[in-house]
Write an enzyme that holds these catalytic residues in place. Structure first.
Site, mmCIF file in Angstrom:
data_model
loop_
_atom_site.group_PDB
_atom_site.id
_atom_site.type_symbol
_atom_site.label_atom_id
_atom_site.label_comp_id
_atom_site.label_asym_id
_atom_site.label_seq_id
_atom_site.Cartn_x
_atom_site.Cartn_y
_atom_site.Cartn_z
ATOM 1 N N TYR A 1 0.903 -1.275 0.074
ATOM 2 C CA TYR A 1 -0.045 0.045 -0.154
ATOM 3 C C TYR A 1 0.873 1.320 0.164
ATOM 4 C CZ TYR A 1 -3.513 -3.860 1.551
ATOM 5 O OH TYR A 1 -3.960 -4.658 1.821
ATOM 6 N N PRO B 1 -14.757 -5.997 3.516
ATOM 7 C CA PRO B 1 -16.180 -6.622 3.993
ATOM 8 C C PRO B 1 -17.220 -5.632 3.689
ATOM 9 C CG PRO B 1 -14.988 -5.390 5.791
ATOM 10 C CD PRO B 1 -14.012 -5.652 4.878
ATOM 11 N N ARG C 1 -15.519 -3.024 -0.849
ATOM 12 C CA ARG C 1 -14.881 -1.844 -1.404
ATOM 13 C C ARG C 1 -15.793 -0.714 -1.301
ATOM 14 N NH1 ARG C 1 -9.659 -3.613 -3.150
ATOM 15 N NH2 ARG C 1 -9.741 -5.832 -3.650
ATOM 16 N N PHE D 1 -19.197 -0.644 -1.960
ATOM 17 C CA PHE D 1 -20.312 -0.759 -2.657
ATOM 18 C C PHE D 1 -21.583 -1.057 -1.651
ATOM 19 C CE2 PHE D 1 -20.880 -2.524 -7.177
ATOM 20 C CZ PHE D 1 -22.060 -1.700 -7.382
HETATM 21 N N1 LIG Z 1 -5.269 -9.144 1.656
HETATM 22 C C1 LIG Z 1 -5.766 -8.455 0.313
HETATM 23 O O1 LIG Z 1 -5.285 -8.707 -0.541
HETATM 24 C C2 LIG Z 1 -6.373 -7.259 0.728
HETATM 25 C C3 LIG Z 1 -7.104 -6.621 -0.231
HETATM 26 C C4 LIG Z 1 -7.910 -5.508 -0.030
HETATM 27 C C5 LIG Z 1 -7.953 -4.855 1.076
HETATM 28 N N2 LIG Z 1 -7.372 -5.530 2.177
HETATM 29 C C6 LIG Z 1 -7.439 -5.056 3.575
HETATM 30 O O2 LIG Z 1 -8.879 -5.005 4.102
HETATM 31 C C7 LIG Z 1 -9.145 -3.539 4.344
HETATM 32 C C8 LIG Z 1 -10.655 -3.202 4.218
HETATM 33 O O3 LIG Z 1 -11.027 -3.743 2.847
HETATM 34 P P1 LIG Z 1 -11.206 -2.255 1.472
HETATM 35 O O4 LIG Z 1 -10.844 -1.117 2.285
HETATM 36 O O5 LIG Z 1 -10.788 -2.597 0.571
HETATM 37 O O6 LIG Z 1 -12.701 -2.343 1.666
HETATM 38 P P2 LIG Z 1 -14.028 -2.186 2.206
HETATM 39 O O7 LIG Z 1 -13.694 -2.054 3.840
HETATM 40 O O8 LIG Z 1 -15.185 -3.119 1.855
HETATM 41 O O9 LIG Z 1 -14.543 -0.732 2.015
HETATM 42 C C9 LIG Z 1 -13.807 0.382 2.196
HETATM 43 C C10 LIG Z 1 -14.788 1.538 1.366
HETATM 44 O O10 LIG Z 1 -15.968 1.882 2.277
HETATM 45 C C11 LIG Z 1 -15.925 2.976 2.831
HETATM 46 N N3 LIG Z 1 -16.610 2.632 3.899
HETATM 47 C C12 LIG Z 1 -16.158 2.305 5.256
HETATM 48 N N4 LIG Z 1 -17.121 2.393 6.096
HETATM 49 C C13 LIG Z 1 -18.072 3.083 5.630
HETATM 50 C C14 LIG Z 1 -19.450 3.465 6.301
HETATM 51 N N5 LIG Z 1 -19.560 3.294 7.768
HETATM 52 N N6 LIG Z 1 -20.315 4.219 5.425
HETATM 53 C C15 LIG Z 1 -19.941 4.466 4.253
HETATM 54 N N7 LIG Z 1 -18.972 3.879 3.531
HETATM 55 C C16 LIG Z 1 -17.896 3.366 4.553
HETATM 56 C C17 LIG Z 1 -14.753 3.690 2.774
HETATM 57 O O11 LIG Z 1 -14.793 5.168 2.500
HETATM 58 P P3 LIG Z 1 -13.584 5.940 2.910
HETATM 59 O O12 LIG Z 1 -12.286 5.400 2.429
HETATM 60 O O13 LIG Z 1 -13.972 7.177 2.374
HETATM 61 O O14 LIG Z 1 -13.579 6.056 4.509
HETATM 62 C C18 LIG Z 1 -14.002 3.035 1.479
HETATM 63 O O15 LIG Z 1 -14.414 3.783 0.267
HETATM 64 C C19 LIG Z 1 -7.860 -2.809 3.668
HETATM 65 O O16 LIG Z 1 -8.103 -1.504 4.260
HETATM 66 C C20 LIG Z 1 -6.940 -3.542 3.635
HETATM 67 O O17 LIG Z 1 -6.047 -3.316 4.835
HETATM 68 C C21 LIG Z 1 -6.581 -6.784 1.950
#
Ligand SMILES: NC(=O)c1ccc[n+]([C@@H]2O[C@H](COP(=O)([O-])OP(=O)(O)OC[C@H]3O[C@@H](n4cnc5c(N)ncnc54)[C@H](OP(=O)(O)O)[C@@H]3O)[C@@H](O)[C@H]2O)c1
Length: 334
Positions: free
Chosen positions: A63, A213, A216, A218
């Site tokens: 990242y 979770p 992303r 959605f």
């Molecule tokens: N192992 C892997 O290959 C891998 C791949 C992807 C991700 N990850 C890890 O998993 C973590 C979480 O996944 P992710 O960040 O990809 O996706 P996510 O948690 O599914 O979604 C993140 C998105 O949701 C928004 N969001 C979060 N909480 C919200 C709420 N209460 N209301 C409205 N929108 C909300 C965030 O907005 P804002 O950003 O504007 O706050 C961001 O745009 C990452 O940060 C990373 O550490 C690991």
């Protein structure tokens, strides 16, 4: 509110039942992950999370690259021992700190990557160290042996893997106990369930961490059209967010939102509560205090069997929501 603590895996790691995904707190190279990030707000989010008991942070050397770990170092400065840090390696980063896009699980690279992460995180140990993707050209045994040496040296506490198959999990676990596997898991992405990975983990006593979770973002219902995403946002390259598939998925999100409204919660909270109802640890990503607080509040939501059935009838197991990655990145999943 006190967040419940849970055991992750069988080696003694205890963490809060929800983590904080930090990926979106920095961009990637010249682009954004999930829209522009403000460093001060990102750091304030990490601090607020700790105040609320959310001390489990998820990052990776990829990242930024490296900038995310550096941001975390800044945020936790003087307070390292209050946090439980998980980071990842495997996407090769060269001497100029550029991502080569090869996956490297060779012994010497494991050690090199670890030293670099320690330096970036300004710490002398990492609690949970994950292989980010399987190196298909290096036996998993070699990678895990190298990680096991790091455990012995006290440089890492526990071993994790990401996006791996049941077969790889068993081979790795036979070399040294694996504490956690992290893969994408949400109402929109249930491949690990379909491929039997969750069953394998349960059998072996290995913990599961659900990344993305909220699909992303959605599943938050905040993204109404592709135009809501900035030009260089990472999600534009994902089939799940493209064309007709986007329109189909929006209809599912609307139904989830309607159910959330009935229950007086947000759709993000409902999506997280669904994961936690299965005893699975989600690591929702956010770079703002407002969302963080909403997400942590979801730990107190209890869904009845009827509510779980209602939610699963909106997006039944096997629903086609489109691919989670472009073709190149799908090819890196074991
Ligand atoms: N192992 C892997 O290959 C891998 C791949 C992807 C991700 N990850 C890890 O998993 C973590 C979480 O996944 P992710 O960040 O990809 O996706 P996510 O948690 O599914 O979604 C993140 C998105 O949701 C928004 N969001 C979060 N909480 C919200 C709420 N209460 N209301 C409205 N929108 C909300 C965030 O907005 P804002 O950003 O504007 O706050 C961001 O745009 C990452 O940060 C990373 O550490 C690991």
């Amino acid at each position: 509110m006190k967040i419940k603590q849970i055991a992750l895996g069988s080696q003694g790691l205890v963490i809060p039942m929800i983590g904080l995904g930090c990926m979106g707190m920095t961009g990637f190279e010249e682009g954004h992950m999930y829209g522009p990030a403000d460093e001060q707000e990102a750091i304030a989010t990490i601090h607020r999370s700790l105040e609320l008991g959310g001390n489990f942070l998820d990052t990776a050397d990829l990242y930024g690259p490296l900038k995310n770990e550096q941001l975390i170092a800044k945020a936790i400065s003087g307070n390292r021992d209050q946090y439980i840090l998980a980071t990842k390696f495997g996407w090769e980063i060269n001497e100029d700190n550029k991502v080569t896009w090869a996956i490297n699980g060779k012994k010497d690279y494991v050690k090199k990557a670890l030293e670099r992460s320690l330096k970036n995180l300004k710490t002398d140990y990492i609690d949970l160290y994950y292989l980010h993707r399987l190196d298909k050209n290096t036996p998993i045994e070699e990678t895990v042996e190298a990680m096991a040496e790091l455990v012995k040296e006290g440089k890492i506490g526990y071993i994790g893997l990401s996006e791996v198959s049941s077969e790889t999990i068993k081979r790795a676990h036979a070399v040294h106990p694996v504490t956690a596997v992290q893969s994408e898991y949400s109402l929109f992405e249930r491949t690990v369930e379909e491929r039997g990975v969750l069953t394998t983990l349960k059998e072996q006593g290995i913990g599961f961490v659900a990344y993305s979770p909220l699909g992303r973002g959605f599943l938050s219902g905040q993204i109404k059209s592709l135009n809501d995403l900035p030009e260089n946002d990472f999600r534009r390259a994902i089939p799940r967010f493209q064309g007709e598939q986007f329109d189909k998925n929006i209809e599912l999100v609307k139904a989830i939102e309607a159910m959330a409204e009935e229950k007086n919660v947000t759709s993000s909270q409902l999506a997280l509560a669904w994961i936690m109802s299965k005893g699975i640890l989600p690591i929702p990503g956010t770079k703002r205090r407002k969302y963080l607080e909403q997400n942590i509040t979801a730990t107190a939501i209890n869904l009845s069997d009827a509510e779980l059935a209602q939610l699963e009838s909106i997006v039944p197991l096997g629903t086609d929501t489109g691919a989670a990655y472009d073709e190149f990145s799908m090819g890196l999943i074991d």
